[in-house]
Scaffold this active site. Sequence first.
Site, short mmCIF file in Angstrom:
data_model
loop_
_atom_site.label_atom_id
_atom_site.label_comp_id
_atom_site.label_asym_id
_atom_site.label_seq_id
_atom_site.Cartn_x
_atom_site.Cartn_y
_atom_site.Cartn_z
N VAL A 54 0.85 -1.19 0.00
CA VAL A 54 0.00 0.00 0.00
C VAL A 54 0.88 1.24 0.00
O VAL A 54 1.79 1.36 0.82
CB VAL A 54 -0.95 0.02 1.22
CG1 VAL A 54 -1.69 1.36 1.31
CG2 VAL A 54 -1.95 -1.12 1.15
N ALA A 99 4.67 4.09 2.79
CA ALA A 99 4.14 2.85 2.22
C ALA A 99 4.33 1.72 3.23
O ALA A 99 5.06 1.86 4.21
CB ALA A 99 4.85 2.51 0.91
N LYS A 100 3.66 0.61 3.00
CA LYS A 100 3.82 -0.57 3.86
C LYS A 100 3.27 -1.77 3.13
O LYS A 100 2.49 -1.63 2.18
CB LYS A 100 3.07 -0.38 5.17
CG LYS A 100 3.71 -1.08 6.36
CD LYS A 100 4.96 -0.33 6.84
CE LYS A 100 5.43 -0.89 8.17
NZ LYS A 100 6.49 -0.05 8.75
N GLY A 101 3.66 -2.94 3.57
CA GLY A 101 3.14 -4.14 2.92
C GLY A 101 3.69 -5.39 3.56
O GLY A 101 4.25 -5.37 4.66
#
Length: 415
Positions: A54, A99-101
Amino acid sequence: MFKTVQNQFNKTADLIDLNPNIRKILAITNNELIVHFPVKMDNGKVEIFTGYRVQHNNALGPYKGGLRYHPTVDVDAAKALAMWMTWKTSLAGLPYGGAKGGIQIDPRNYSLSELERITRRFTYALGENIGPEHDIPAPDVNTNAQTMAWIADTYMSTKSTSERSQNQHVVTGKPVGSGGLEGRDRATGFGVFLCIKLYFEARGETLEGKTFTVQGFGNVGYWASHFLVKEGAKLVSVQDAHATLFNSEGIDVESLFEHSKPRKGSIEGFSEAKEIDPEEFFGLACDILIPAALGNQITEDNAYKIQAKLIAEGANGPTNDEGESILLERGIPIIPDILCNSGGVIGSYFEWLQNRNGELWQLDEVMEKLEKKITQVFKNVAAEVDQRQVDWRTAAYIIAIARIEMAYVQRGIFP
């Protein structure tokens, strides 16, 4: 967690009278990617995995944020964590967005060779959605320098021979021998320690004799404990998913670390402390409580038990809104995650610069730069706390969101 981060954002937006158009932009994510990909297991069977990335906002620069391997990984969790990364990088004054995921797995169920194949296939599935000037992943829960080395190698292998060396900074948190930064391993934990030290110094106190408890004894929990003990503080309790340890005389940090290494990080069975009921952990008397595990750990169900004089958030989003309200009503201050654990992304920025510029930084130089940067950010937030008479999280959010607002005001919105 997504509800918590939205509430935190809306509270601050109201407080600073955020431009309504910019508020609409920051309230949503830019991109949400879900990938399903097959991987052959050691037994020859194929399993399908689900991965997420994301990207919340890139007004200040490329997206930046970790990848975690955990059963709780999903779109909502990644959205919350990506938004927190946007605020964190902005607060730290870095040229990054958030962002991250990650992948929805428990890595303990897979062999090292399976994890390598899962990681490489995930990287390939992400494709051009990551990149050294676009979106730069880093380690997070259950990922480490080895994970980043696999990602970098896979990503670089998709480029032409002449371009491969220019893409080494597609990830940060790599092993030192593969373009990593000396000191990156301890940067997050050092930042947690330094924020605690600065907090007490501002009140004319030292860490000598202070007692502390830590939830989570991974990279952040270990290094924060390591530096605190060096300054004279005493670790009295540690909790992880397997056990809760207590010793009023103090737990030897290095001995516990050596005990946990061959046990995949588990602290269970450590003979120099007694195991207690996990429900007792948050109620233990101490000066400092460091939640350094997962999100939503301090809630309305346990916040009333906490006897610590200070909460220092080593994890991302460990305190929900209801839990925080109870703590603040009881006069227990919280050094928020976007300040307290920002040492990791600051260290990542240094590694990114090192790779980008073809430089090699020494450990002493890295730690000196890290201390200088975190100290300045801490002082900025402390000044905002005093000026506006608000809690630490609100002060940090005001600085972070105002900086992004300024970028939009100055640049305008395309077209």
